[in-house]
Write a protein that holds these residues in place. Sequence first.
Motif, short mmCIF file in Angstrom:
data_model
loop_
_atom_site.label_atom_id
_atom_site.label_comp_id
_atom_site.label_asym_id
_atom_site.label_seq_id
_atom_site.Cartn_x
_atom_site.Cartn_y
_atom_site.Cartn_z
N SER A 226 0.86 -1.17 0.00
CA SER A 226 0.00 0.00 0.00
C SER A 226 0.90 1.23 0.00
CB SER A 226 -0.92 0.02 1.23
OG SER A 226 -0.17 0.34 2.40
N PRO A 227 0.39 2.38 -0.38
CA PRO A 227 1.22 3.60 -0.33
C PRO A 227 1.80 3.85 1.05
CG PRO A 227 -0.77 4.01 -1.62
CD PRO A 227 -0.94 2.64 -1.00
N LEU A 228 1.00 3.56 2.12
CA LEU A 228 1.50 3.79 3.47
C LEU A 228 2.61 2.81 3.82
CD1 LEU A 228 1.49 5.24 6.14
CD2 LEU A 228 -0.44 3.82 6.87
N MET A 229 2.48 1.56 3.41
CA MET A 229 3.54 0.59 3.69
C MET A 229 4.82 0.98 2.96
SD MET A 229 2.61 -1.43 5.93
CE MET A 229 1.05 -1.72 6.76
N GLU A 230 4.68 1.49 1.75
CA GLU A 230 5.85 1.96 1.02
C GLU A 230 6.51 3.13 1.75
OE1 GLU A 230 8.66 1.70 -1.94
OE2 GLU A 230 6.95 0.38 -1.59
N LYS A 231 5.68 4.05 2.26
CA LYS A 231 6.20 5.17 3.03
C LYS A 231 6.89 4.68 4.31
CE LYS A 231 2.92 8.82 1.68
NZ LYS A 231 1.84 9.71 2.18
#
Length: 664
Positions: A226-231
Amino acid sequence: MTDSEIQIKEMLLQATLLANLSYFKEKLPAIYEQFKDFKATDTGIAFDKNGNINLLNNGCFVYEESPLLLAKKQVSKYLNNPVYSRYEIQHSPDEEMYFKQQALLKSMYNVRNEQTTGKIIRPTQEKRLDFVCFLGAGLGYQIEELFNQKELLNVLLFEPNPSAFYALLHCIELRPLAERCVSLGGVFRICVGGDESSVVYEVNSLLHKQGMFNVSLIHYFKHYDSPLMEKTINKIKSLGYRWSSGWGFFEDEVIGLEHTLSNLKSKFPVIKHSASIRNPLKKAPVFLVANGPSLDLAINFIKLHIEDLVIVSCGTALKALLSNNIKPDIHVEMERSPRLEYSVLAVERDKEIDVGFEQLNIVALNTVYTPILARFKSTFLLTKINDAGGTFIKLSDKNAQLSYPRFTNPTVTNAGLVVATELGFENIYLVGTDFGFISEDTHHAKDSIYYDKDYKYRERADRLMQGQTKVKGNFRDEVLTTFTFDSSRGSVEELLKSKPNVRAYNTCDGAYIENAEPKKISNIKVNNKILNKPEKILSLLKNSSSLENLSMEAVERNTLSVVSSTKSYLEELLQITNMNFDSRESLAGAFYLQNELLHKISKDNEAVFWLIQGSFKYFQSYIMACSYYYSNLENRMEFINACVDAFHGHIEDVYIDLTKVCNI
């Protein structure tokens, strides 16, 4: 599935939820309050067409296959190809070894590399995984499966979506997993909600509780993308180095203590608490000047407005300013290292500089070398907290009138900003505080010592000024930076956040600094001459400092007490590891017990704690990290036991240095 089967499964789901809520109520009351009456939105559990319990998100099933089967596949894949971070030290060349600790740690590195391939071969082959971060919860089956296949010591479970976590609470029981961690001496932490910074904070918190040596190898099990996991992964990569930086070490603390005792003997007054300081110049514009490349862009402005500004120079910025006929009102130093004397005296070596130290005021951390401070017209000390010498001052300060500010490290810019804010200045312009660089060829101001033809540390400086990462720029998209600069920037941001009365402006074409308004030098308007500025500055410094209660008699009494306590605590700490270890796990258990004792020492005797804690963290972390390189367990244990013995000898050796410094 029949209606009866569905009903039984629903009952089991509800029973699992109630069991988890009961566990939270007993052990994690904050999470219990969050979920006792929770109503999920958009995400929940349902039975799919195959009768599997599945995660439903916005009307669609998340898993295309059996979640239980997927969990087994994920765990198998992770065990074969783990994602992890490891603790490593960037060792200096032998000719730049100034401390016995540096040399011993490097010798461990050399032995490790001689005896191994120099690589960690799949750390999931270990019987026990000591620190696992589960990034994303899903239904939790992968967590349960990894527990089935491996012993897990310390676990951090991060799920940013509360509804998804609520779904997990119906599927697996967390109490048995947590109890397995606790039975081994570990913890099971849960972080629900928040963002990528939450993970970095929680990891740091866990390391402090369980022992910083657990930074030696951390596993990251990502359940979904997810975008948050990537962040989150990117945040760990960019800030994870802070978990293992700035620890200090016994040998260095002994030097700092020696300098502190000498400075107190020289009767240099110490800056008082900011609440007791009355600064008639508090509204005057302060130029806090560091030695970054952007200083070159500000030189002409400073020369033009020198009578309108309070100029605070930091470290090697002094030479750059004096080379341009700019005399700072206050100079700041912080380093205890012998290299500081060489850098400071560069001013005297430059025959074109006609301003001497006897014309300058200096505020320095208590750890700075006395012969340097004695050269200045007037010298004042700022107490460094989290420091053995600083705690000695605190022990003598019975009236609690002195300042013990945070955020003085890791660079002299941090100390300079603390000096300015502690003295009560409220309008501060950050000049040359780039905390990075556009080009690795231009990492400091052009007139600084770094570009002198005879600068003897040039090779070291060039090596250290390699861009290790990129950060957001102040006037451009991004700039290169080092981990030290980036950590320093973070400390500046935290200080400014804690000082809402201070207005700060970032004038540099360097890193963006939160809580400091970007402002180009050309847009600054100052035109109010500060009358009698030298007299007012010196008066401010004298009125803002004190020597009360800092008599040598009191200091010597405290010295005797601390040295005696240090001996007792060291004997107790070293006794814990005075054994022949037969496994990496037994070593971790001993390190944990040492960490528990260090926690107790931090509460009972601050001075002893700050003297010794850093060396224990460094050696524990490095010995543990190096052990993972050994696939041959017999060779591993020989290495571990030899390293522990060498560490014991080193600590005993530095303790002797302490007794000599304190004349005991």
